[in-house]
Design an enzyme around this catalytic site. Structure first.
Site, short mmCIF file in Angstrom:
data_model
loop_
_atom_site.label_atom_id
_atom_site.label_comp_id
_atom_site.label_asym_id
_atom_site.label_seq_id
_atom_site.Cartn_x
_atom_site.Cartn_y
_atom_site.Cartn_z
N GLU A 132 56.88 80.25 32.71
CA GLU A 132 56.70 80.13 31.53
C GLU A 132 57.25 81.38 30.85
OE1 GLU A 132 52.37 79.45 30.12
OE2 GLU A 132 52.85 78.16 28.96
N ALA A 186 49.29 87.82 32.81
CA ALA A 186 48.88 86.81 33.97
C ALA A 186 48.97 85.03 33.62
CB ALA A 186 47.13 86.33 34.63
N MET A 187 49.27 84.48 34.29
CA MET A 187 49.63 83.08 34.42
C MET A 187 48.59 82.50 35.42
SD MET A 187 51.42 81.51 33.22
CE MET A 187 52.47 79.31 33.54
N GLU A 188 49.05 81.10 34.13
CA GLU A 188 47.58 80.19 34.82
C GLU A 188 48.49 79.34 36.01
OE1 GLU A 188 48.82 79.73 32.49
OE2 GLU A 188 49.18 78.40 31.02
N ASN A 189 49.36 79.35 37.10
CA ASN A 189 50.33 79.10 37.59
C ASN A 189 48.68 77.73 38.74
OD1 ASN A 189 52.75 80.49 37.57
ND2 ASN A 189 51.63 82.27 38.61
N GLU A 194 42.41 81.93 32.73
CA GLU A 194 43.25 81.06 34.21
C GLU A 194 42.83 80.90 34.53
OE1 GLU A 194 46.05 82.21 32.93
OE2 GLU A 194 46.89 84.39 31.30
N GLU A 201 46.39 77.92 24.65
CA GLU A 201 46.68 79.46 24.87
C GLU A 201 45.53 79.53 23.71
OE1 GLU A 201 47.73 80.87 26.44
OE2 GLU A 201 49.12 79.76 27.81
ZN LIG Z 1 46.79 81.37 28.41
#
Ligand SMILES: [Zn+2]
Length: 887
Positions: free
Chosen positions: A171, A308-311, A344, A366
C-alpha cells in the site's frame, strides 16, 4: 496502515484443496462491467481479474526474484490489448490462454510504460469478450526500503551474525512491483500464492500454508491457501529465519506473532493482546473475523512513514512497534504498540472486508481505524487515558487544517504521488476526530448499529464515504449526512466565538460560527466557510446541553459560572471565549474534567499563535494547571512550557525556566528518577518528559545525572536497561561531547538487536553541537545504519533544520536512496520544518521547482509553516515577556 507521528504461470490453475478451505469466501461474481463509471481507474475498462495464481522464487542474496503468474480475467468488450499495472518488472513471456488453461494460447507483446506503471499486452488478433487466462513469466527487484518486496538486514538475536529477511509492503500501489496486477482497490480477486524458498526458512502469507513440497535441490515449495476476495494492496509475503508464538483466538482462529528467531517472550504481550481485540471487534462489527489465522509479523527495521500495515491475515509491524524488549522499550513505544495492534486488527474488518472504492476515500479506512484503535484502547487500557491522548491527534490535524495548503478529508486523487501524499494527518487524525464527533452526535448505540449494517451490506465489496453515512442515518442518526458532508467535503477548522452574560442567576450564552485560520485570518474573518457544528456545552454540574450550531445562536443555561462549549472535546473546532469567560475558565480550571483542561489549554495556545487573542490568557491557563493534574494533562502542560521556552527571547528564557521548574519540579521529585514497582505506564512516560524538558531548560541535576548514568555503562553495559533508557541517552546525546558521540556510535555498532541499534542511530543525530550534527549526516549517507540511516537525518533536522536540509539538497540522490520511494519529496521538505531562517523559504521554493507538480503540497505546507512562524514569533515573544514582567 499505521502512520508514524511520527507503504507466473506455474502450470495451470488447478482446483486446489486450498480453495476449499475458505468456505465463506464468495467467488467474485461475474458482472457486466469491470468497474462502475463513478470509480476512477488508470486502466482501460475492458477487463477485470477474477483470480491470481502467483509463484515467486526470491534470490535474497542478489536482491532479485523470478515470478510466474496466471491471472484469470474476464474481458468485457472486444479489444486488441489488455493493460495491467507493473512497476520495475521485466517480462520474458506473456501468453493468452483459454479459461481452462489448455493448449498453448497465443503470445502477447508486453510493452512497459514506466511513467504510468503499466504493461500493455498487445494481441495479434482482437480478443473477444469472455474469460481467459493470462500467463506471465517475469522477474523483479527486491528493494532495500519498505516498498514492494523488500529485504531487511539485521543482527541475528542468537548469533549476532547479519541475516536477511524478506517482507512485502504494497500500500498504496506497490503490489505491481511484485506481479502484474489490476492494482486498484476496486479490482478485488482471490489469490493463490506460492514460493520456492530455502528449506530451513519460514514463509508467511495471508493464509495458512496449504502444502509444502521438498524439491530435488533441497529447497521447498510453499503454497498458501486461497485468499478471500480482496484488494491487491492487502497481499503479503515474508520469508526468513523466523519463529512463531501462537495462541487460539475466538472461534478457533490461529493467532500468531512471527518474529526474528531468538525473540522468545518478547512477542508474548502482543500475542496475549490479540484474542481480546478479535473478540471485541467481532462483537462491535457483528461479523466474525473471516480468515482461519491472523499473523502479525515483526519486521526488524523501520520506515520513515509507517509503523504497521493491515495485510489481511498477515499484519506487518516493524519490530520496535510489536515486540517488548525490556532492555529498551519505552512507555511511549509501548502505548504505540498497543494502538498499532488495535489499529491493524480493526482494519481486518474496516478496510479488508469492506474497502474504499478508490483512494479518494482513503480517509475512511484510516480515520476509522484510528478512531477504533482509540475506542478499543479506552476499553482495554483505560489507565492510559487514550481519549485524552486523542486530543493531541486532533491538534495535529488542526495544525495542518488551518493553513491554506490543507485539503478536504475527501479529496480527488488521480496519481500515484497524490495517493501516497494522502496518508497524512488530515486522513488519520482529522478523520478520527470527525468520526468521534459523529459518533457522539449519533449516540454510541445508533452509531454501532449503522456500522454493523454497513459491514453486512458491503462485505467483500467496495464503498464510498456516503455508504457509511447512509447506513448510520438509516440506523437512526437523523441529520448526520449533512454534518458529515460539512466536515469531510470542505477543508478547514470552524471557530466558535462565545460570550456570555449572567441574568437572574442564568447564563445567556451567545455563539457565532466562523473559521479559524493561521495564514488567512483576515480573509476567513470576512468570508468564512460554514459548517453545521455539533456542540456539547458543559456548565457547572448541570447536564450538558447538545446543540447543532448553524451560523449563530443564543441559549440560556442554568447558573452562572464557567462554560465549556466543546465539552468532552468531542467537536472538531476551536472556541474563542470572551475575556470574561476565559477568566472564569482559568479560575475553574483545576476542577474541570481533565480532557477539558487539555482542550482549553490547546485552544488558548493555538488562538494566541494565530493572533485571535493575546498569549496572556494562554499563559494564565498554563499556570492554572494543577501540579497533581492527570498525567496526560501534565504532559500537555509541560510540553507547552517547552514551547514557551522556545519562543521566548534568549534573555527571558531563564525566567520561563524558573516558572516551569516551580510548577513541575515537585511532580518530578514525587515521581523520583527511577520507575517504582507497579507504577502506571503514563507516570513512567511523564517522568521521561519531565526529565527531558526540565533538563533541556538547564536543570543541572538532570544533565549531571544523565552523564553519570552514561559513564556507568562502561562498567556495566546493562545499567541503563529499562523503560527510561532512551530518555537518559537522549539527554546525553543532546549535550554530547565528541567523545560521548563516538561512544554512542560504538554502542550502535555493537548493539545486540535491530531495535537497540535503531535507537542508538537516531541518537547520533540529536547533538546540539553543529560539528557533531555534520558528523551524523555524513555517517547517515554511508548507509551503514541500514533502514535507520534516514532516522539519523530526521533527528538532526530537529535541532539543525537548515543544516539538514542543505545537506539533503547537496547530497540529494544519496539521501533519497535512504527513504521509501513513496515519500521522498515530503521527506526532504520536512527536514526544513523547524527552520527559523527567512532564506529557507527561497530554498524550499527552488526545491519545489525540481519535483513534479503533484508533489508540491508537501513543500508548500512547510513554506506556509515557516512563513507563519516568522510572522508570529516576534509578537508572541513580546507578549510572553510582558506576561512575565507583569507577574
Ligand atoms: Zn491504517
Amino acid at each position: 496502515m499505521k502512520r508514524l507521528v511520527t507503504t507466473a504461470v506455474t502450470g495451470l490453475l488447478l482446483a486446489s484443496c486450498a480453495a476449499a478451505s475458505f468456505a465463506q469466501t464468495p467467488a467474485p461474481a461475474l458482472t457486466t462491467a469491470p468497474l462502475p463509471e463513478s470509480v476512477p481507474s488508470d486502466l482501460p475498462r475492458v477487463a477485470r481479474p477474477l483470480h491470481y495464481r502467483i509463484e515467486v522464487v526470491p534470490d535474497a542474496a542478489n536482491l532479485t526474484f523470478a515470478g510466474t503468474s496466471s491471472v484469470e480475467v474476464e474481458v468485457f468488450e472486444r479489444t486488441d490489448a489488455l493493460t495491467l499495472h507493473a512497476n520495475e518488472l521485466e517480462f520474458s513471456g506473456v501468453r493468452l490462454l483459454p479459461a481452462d488453461g489448455r493448449g498453448d494460447g497465443v503470445a502477447l507483446e508486453a510493452t512497459l510504460d514506466a511513467e504510468a506503471q503499466t504493461v500493455r499486452l498487445g494481441a495479434p488478433q482482437p480478443i473477444a469478450p469472455g474469460t481467459y487466462r493470462l500467463a506471465f513469466r517475469y522477474s523483479g527487484k527486491i528493494n532495500t526500503q519498505a516498498t514492494g518486496l523488500f529485504a531487511l538486514d539485521y543482527p541475528d538475536k542468537r548469533t549476532g551474525e547479519t541475516v536477511r529477511g524478506l517482507f512485502t509492503q504494497f500500500e498504496a500501489p506497490d503490489a505491481r512491483r511484485f506481479a502484474p496486477m489490476f492494482d486498484e482497490p476496486s479490482y478485488k480477486a482471490t489469490f493463490d500464492l506460492s514460493a520456492v524458498v530455502p528449506a530451513n526458512q519460514m514463509a508467511v502469507g495471508n493464509m495458512p500454508i496449504a502444502r509444502e513440497e521438498v524439491l530435488a535441490d533441497g529447497r521447498k515449495r510453499v503454497t498458501f491457501a486461497t485468499t478471500p476476495t480482496m484488494s491487491s494492496y492487502l497481499l503479503f509475503f515474508a520469508l526468513g529465519d523466523f519463529e512463531r508464538l501462537s495462541a487460539k483466538g475466538p472461534g478457533g482462529i490461529d493467532v500468531g506473532i512471527v518474529s526474528p528467531a531468538g525473540s522468545g517472550e518478547q512477542a508474548r504481550l502482543a500475542l496475549e493482546s490479540t484474542p481480546p481485540l478479535l473478540e471485541y471487534y467481532t462483537d462491535y462489527f457483528g461479523v466474525p473475523y473471516p480468515l482461519p489465522k491472523l499473523d502479525n509479523v515483526a519486521a526488524p527495521g523501520q520506515s520513515q512513514f509507517f509503523g504497521a500495515m493491515e495485510n489481511w491475515g498477515a499484519i506487518l509491524t516493524f519490530e520496535k512497534y510489536l515486540l517488548i524488549d525490556p532492555t529498551i522499550t519505552d512507555p511511549a513505544t509501548q502505548t504505540f504498540q498497543y494502538t498499532a495492534l488495535a489499529h491493524e486488527i480493526a482494519h481486518q474488518w474496516f478496510g479488508d472486508i469492506v474497502t474504499m472504492a478508490w483512494w479518494d476515500d482513503l480517509w475512511l479506512n484510516e480515520g476509522f481505524a484510528s478512531w477504533m484503535e482509540t475506542k478499543a484502547s479506552a476499553k482495554f487500557r483505560p489507565d492510559w487515558f487514550p481519549l485524552l491522548t486523542r486530543v493531541s491527534g486532533r491538534e495535529t490535524a488542526m495544525g495542518y487544517d488551518a493553513f491554506a495548503t490543507t485539503h478536504p478529508v475527501i479529496q480527488p486523487i488521480r496519481t500515484v504521488a497524490e495517493t501516497n501524499d494522502a496518508f497524512d494527518a488530515i486522513s488519520y487524525s482529522k478523520g478520527e476526530a470527525v468520526i468521534a464527533m459523529l459518533e457522539a452526535y449519533a449516540g454510541e448505540d445508533t452509531w454501532r448499529e449503522g456500522i454493523r449494517r454497513y459491514i453486512r451490506r458491503h462485505s467483500y465489496g467496495n464503498t464510498t464515504s456516503d455508504d457509511l453515512w447512509r447506513a448510520v442515518e438509516q440506523a437512526g442518526a437523523e441529520g448526520l449526512v449533512e454534518i458529515a458532508h460539512d466536515f469531510t467535503r470542505q477543508p478547514g477548522v470552524p471557530l466558535v466565538s462565545a460570550e456570555s452574560a449572567c441574568r437572574e442567576g442564568r447564563t445567556v450564552l451567545g455563539l457565532m460560527q466562523g473559521e479559524f485560520s493561521r495564514d488567512r485570518k483576515d480573509e476567513t474573518a470576512a468570508n468564512p466557510q460554514s459548517w453545521r457544528v455539533p456542540l456539547l456545552i458543559r456548565a457547572g454540574q448541570a447536564n450538558p446541553v447538545r446543540r447543532v450550531l448553524d451560523g449563530s445562536a443564543t441559549l440560556e443555561l442554568p447558573g452562572c459560572g464557567a462554560v465549556v462549549v466543546n465539552g468532552g472535546q468531542l467537536g472538531y473546532f476551536r472556541t474563542l471565549y470572551s475575556p470574561a469567560m476565559t477568566s472564569a475558565l482559568v479560575e475553574a480550571l483545576p476542577g474541570l474534567a481533565p480532557i477539558d483542561q487539555l482542550g482549553l489549554l490547546r485552544d488558548a495556545f493555538a488562538l494566541a499563535q494565530a493572533g485571535y487573542q493575546p498569549t496572556g490568557p494562554a499563559l494564565d491557563m498554563l499556570a492554572a494547571v494543577p501540579g497533581d493534574a492527570n498525567p496526560i494533562v501534565a504532559q500537555g502542560a509541560v510540553a507547552r512550557w517547552d514551547s514557551v521556552y522556545d519562543t521566548a527571547l534568549e534573555a527571558h528564557r531563564p525566567g520561563v525556566a524558573v516558572q516551569a521548574r516551580g510548577h513541575w519540579l515537585p511532580r518530578l521529585q514525587r515521581l523520583g528518577f527511577d520507575p517504582k514497582p507497579g507504577e502506571s505506564l503514563v507516570d513512567t512516560d511523564l517522568r521521561g518528559d519531565l526529565l527531558r524538558i526540565l533538563g533541556r531548560m538547564g536543570d543541572a541535576t538532570v544533565a549531571a545525572e544523565a552523564r553519570r548514568r552514561f559513564a556507568a555503562l562502561a562498567e556495566d553495559p546493562k545499567s541503563l536497561d529499562g523503560p527510561l533508557k532512551t530518555t537518559w541517552l537522549g539527554i546525553v546525546a543532546r549535550n554530547a561531547t565528541a567523545a560521548e558521540w563516538d561512544r554512542l556510535a560504538e554502542l550502535a555498532g555493537s548493539a545486540p538487536s535491530a531495535v537497540e541499534r535503531q535507537a542508538y542511530h537516531a541518537l547520533l543525530g540529536a547533538a546540539k553541537d553543529p560539528a557533531l550534527a555534520n558528523k551524523a549526516l555524513d555517517f547517515a549517507l554511508t548507509g551503514k545504519a541500514g533502514t535507520s540511516s534516514a532516522a539519523i537525518v530526521t533527528a538532526t533536522a530537529r535541532e539543525h533544520p537548515d543544516l539538514a536540509f542543505d545537506f539533503a539538497i547537496a547530497n540529494r540522490a544519496g539521501v533519497e536512496a535512504l527513504v521509501d520511494a513513496s515519500g521522498r519529496t515530503g521527506y526532504i521538505a520536512g527536514l526544513a520544518a523547524a527552520s527559523r531562517d527567512p532564506a529557507m523559504i527561497g530554498k524550499l521554493e527552488r526545491f519545489r521547482e525540481t519535483v513534479p507538480a503533484d508533489e508540491w503540497r508537501g513543500v508548500d505546507r512547510r513554506i506556509a509553516g515557516i512563513r507563519e512562524r516568522l510572522a508570529s514569533e516576534p509578537r508572541l515573544a513580546g507578549e510572553i515577556a510582558a506576561w512575565f514582567a507583569a507577574r
